[in-house]
Design a protein around this motif. Structure first.
Motif, mmCIF file in Angstrom:
data_model
loop_
_atom_site.group_PDB
_atom_site.id
_atom_site.type_symbol
_atom_site.label_atom_id
_atom_site.label_comp_id
_atom_site.label_asym_id
_atom_site.label_seq_id
_atom_site.Cartn_x
_atom_site.Cartn_y
_atom_site.Cartn_z
ATOM 1 N N PRO A 121 0.966 -6.023 14.050
ATOM 2 C CA PRO A 121 1.215 -7.114 13.103
ATOM 3 C C PRO A 121 1.670 -6.722 11.705
ATOM 4 O O PRO A 121 2.632 -7.316 11.188
ATOM 5 C CB PRO A 121 -0.114 -7.872 13.065
ATOM 6 N N TYR A 122 1.016 -5.778 11.066
ATOM 7 C CA TYR A 122 1.379 -5.500 9.674
ATOM 8 C C TYR A 122 2.705 -4.753 9.570
ATOM 9 O O TYR A 122 3.520 -5.038 8.680
ATOM 10 C CB TYR A 122 0.258 -4.724 8.982
ATOM 11 N N ALA A 123 2.944 -3.819 10.466
ATOM 12 C CA ALA A 123 4.243 -3.134 10.457
ATOM 13 C C ALA A 123 5.365 -4.118 10.776
ATOM 14 O O ALA A 123 6.427 -4.096 10.138
ATOM 15 C CB ALA A 123 4.239 -1.987 11.463
ATOM 16 N N GLU A 203 0.212 1.667 10.850
ATOM 17 C CA GLU A 203 -0.262 0.290 10.746
ATOM 18 C C GLU A 203 -1.244 0.135 9.586
ATOM 19 O O GLU A 203 -1.218 -0.872 8.869
ATOM 20 C CB GLU A 203 -0.909 -0.146 12.059
ATOM 21 N N ARG A 204 -2.105 1.118 9.377
ATOM 22 C CA ARG A 204 -3.031 1.048 8.246
ATOM 23 C C ARG A 204 -2.279 1.048 6.909
ATOM 24 O O ARG A 204 -2.644 0.323 5.977
ATOM 25 C CB ARG A 204 -4.010 2.226 8.296
ATOM 26 N N ALA A 205 -1.243 1.854 6.811
ATOM 27 C CA ALA A 205 -0.446 1.887 5.584
ATOM 28 C C ALA A 205 0.271 0.558 5.367
ATOM 29 O O ALA A 205 0.325 0.043 4.240
ATOM 30 C CB ALA A 205 0.565 3.031 5.647
ATOM 31 N N CYS A 206 0.815 0.006 6.445
ATOM 32 C CA CYS A 206 1.501 -1.287 6.336
ATOM 33 C C CYS A 206 0.510 -2.390 5.966
ATOM 34 O O CYS A 206 0.827 -3.283 5.169
ATOM 35 C CB CYS A 206 2.205 -1.620 7.645
ATOM 36 N N GLN A 207 -0.684 -2.337 6.532
ATOM 37 C CA GLN A 207 -1.718 -3.310 6.196
ATOM 38 C C GLN A 207 -2.048 -3.254 4.710
ATOM 39 O O GLN A 207 -2.151 -4.292 4.043
ATOM 40 C CB GLN A 207 -2.971 -3.053 7.024
ATOM 41 N N ALA A 208 -2.231 -2.058 4.169
ATOM 42 C CA ALA A 208 -2.544 -1.910 2.750
ATOM 43 C C ALA A 208 -1.431 -2.481 1.882
ATOM 44 O O ALA A 208 -1.691 -3.156 0.876
ATOM 45 C CB ALA A 208 -2.783 -0.442 2.419
ATOM 46 N N GLN A 209 -0.165 -2.244 2.283
ATOM 47 C CA GLN A 209 0.948 -2.755 1.483
ATOM 48 C C GLN A 209 1.007 -4.272 1.523
ATOM 49 O O GLN A 209 1.216 -4.926 0.499
ATOM 50 C CB GLN A 209 2.270 -2.155 1.971
ATOM 51 N N VAL A 210 0.826 -4.852 2.702
ATOM 52 C CA VAL A 210 0.856 -6.312 2.825
ATOM 53 C C VAL A 210 -0.282 -6.931 2.015
ATOM 54 O O VAL A 210 -0.091 -7.937 1.306
ATOM 55 C CB VAL A 210 0.776 -6.733 4.302
#
Length: 252
Positions: A121-123, A203-210
């Motif tokens: 989802p976040y990516a 995905e964790r990095a994308c989650q943090a950015q979102v």
């Protein structure tokens, strides 16, 4: 009577023998574990998306998860062996057409040993933005991907033939990670544990950015030189990736 011969020149009964060999059996077990772990961390989507790993013998054959199974239920004997055209060679399940085209294209053209494709989802959310991808100068997790990303901004529908899979493979330009505009991501690597670790932390990095962007406050990246130094540090220390996968093996 001689055995039937596949277009790759390998006798059909040899495919079955190779599929059951200790080396391939271990690769099947590892691939199944990666799929179950991805489901455990919420990276799967229904019975869609696929992981694959090329056999180490140079034959071009690769292993792929089958059509119609949840990632959480996939076991080693569910994995299918296919050729570079995506045609099934061994295994008890059918395979899905878009998987064959995307994965065969990346294995053939981008020469990647492990190919993990998800709509996590976040990516995927970042593929819907104008930037299309993760900012690799933001979080420490993001910096591990600095200089390793490609963006394929041209969404072109489902990969229902070889031309679309080949187009995606060329658009990757050799990168380990590709953000596919309006679609999802592809994460590649030389081995399953390293690629899965990258998938998880992507995905964790994308989650943090979102989440950071959702605050409405301006984001504050570090300078590119520092991001590049952190990326090199992380690439030089992959034991953590291997330990993570071993922990998953013990618990899943």
């Amino acid at each position: 009577m001689p055995p039937d011969i596949n277009p790759d020149g390998i006798a059909m009964n040899q495919h079955e023998s190779d599929y059951r060999s200790p080396t391939v059996a271990q690769a099947r077990a590892d691939l199944a574990l990666a799929l179950r772990a991805a489901a455990h961390f919420g990276l799967s989507e229904g019975v869609c998306n696929h992981f694959s790993v090329e056999l180490p013998d140079g034959s071009g054959r690769f292993l792929l998860n089958p059509r119609g199974l949840l990632w959480s239920e996939v076991q080693a004997d569910d994995i299918v062996m296919v050729d570079l055209q995506g045609q099934p060679l061994a295994g008890r399940h059918p395979v899905e057409s878009t998987a064959m085209h995307i994965h065969s294209g990346i294995h053939r053209i981008a020469r990647k040993a492990v190919v993990l494709h998800t709509h996590m989802p976040y990516a995927t959310a970042l593929t819907l933005t104008q930037q299309r991808a993760l900012d690799t100068a933001l979080s420490q997790n993001a910096m591990r991907f600095h200089g390793r990303l490609a963006v394929d901004a041209l969404y072109n529908g489902l990969a229902l033939d070889t031309s679309e899979g080949d187009r995606i493979a060329h658009a990757m330009q050799g990168a380990d990670v590709a953000f596919l505009g309006n679609h999802g991501v592809v994460v590649c690597g030389p081995r399953i544990d390293h690629a899965f670790d990258d998938l998880y932390y992507l995905e964790r990095a994308c989650q943090a950015q979102v989440l950071a962007a959702s605050t409405g406050s301006p984001l504050q990246p570090v300078d590119a030189a520092l991001a590049a130094r952190v990326a090199a540090q992380m690439q030089g220390e992959r034991l953590q990736s291997e330990l993570f996968f071993e922990a998953l093996r013990r618990t899943l």
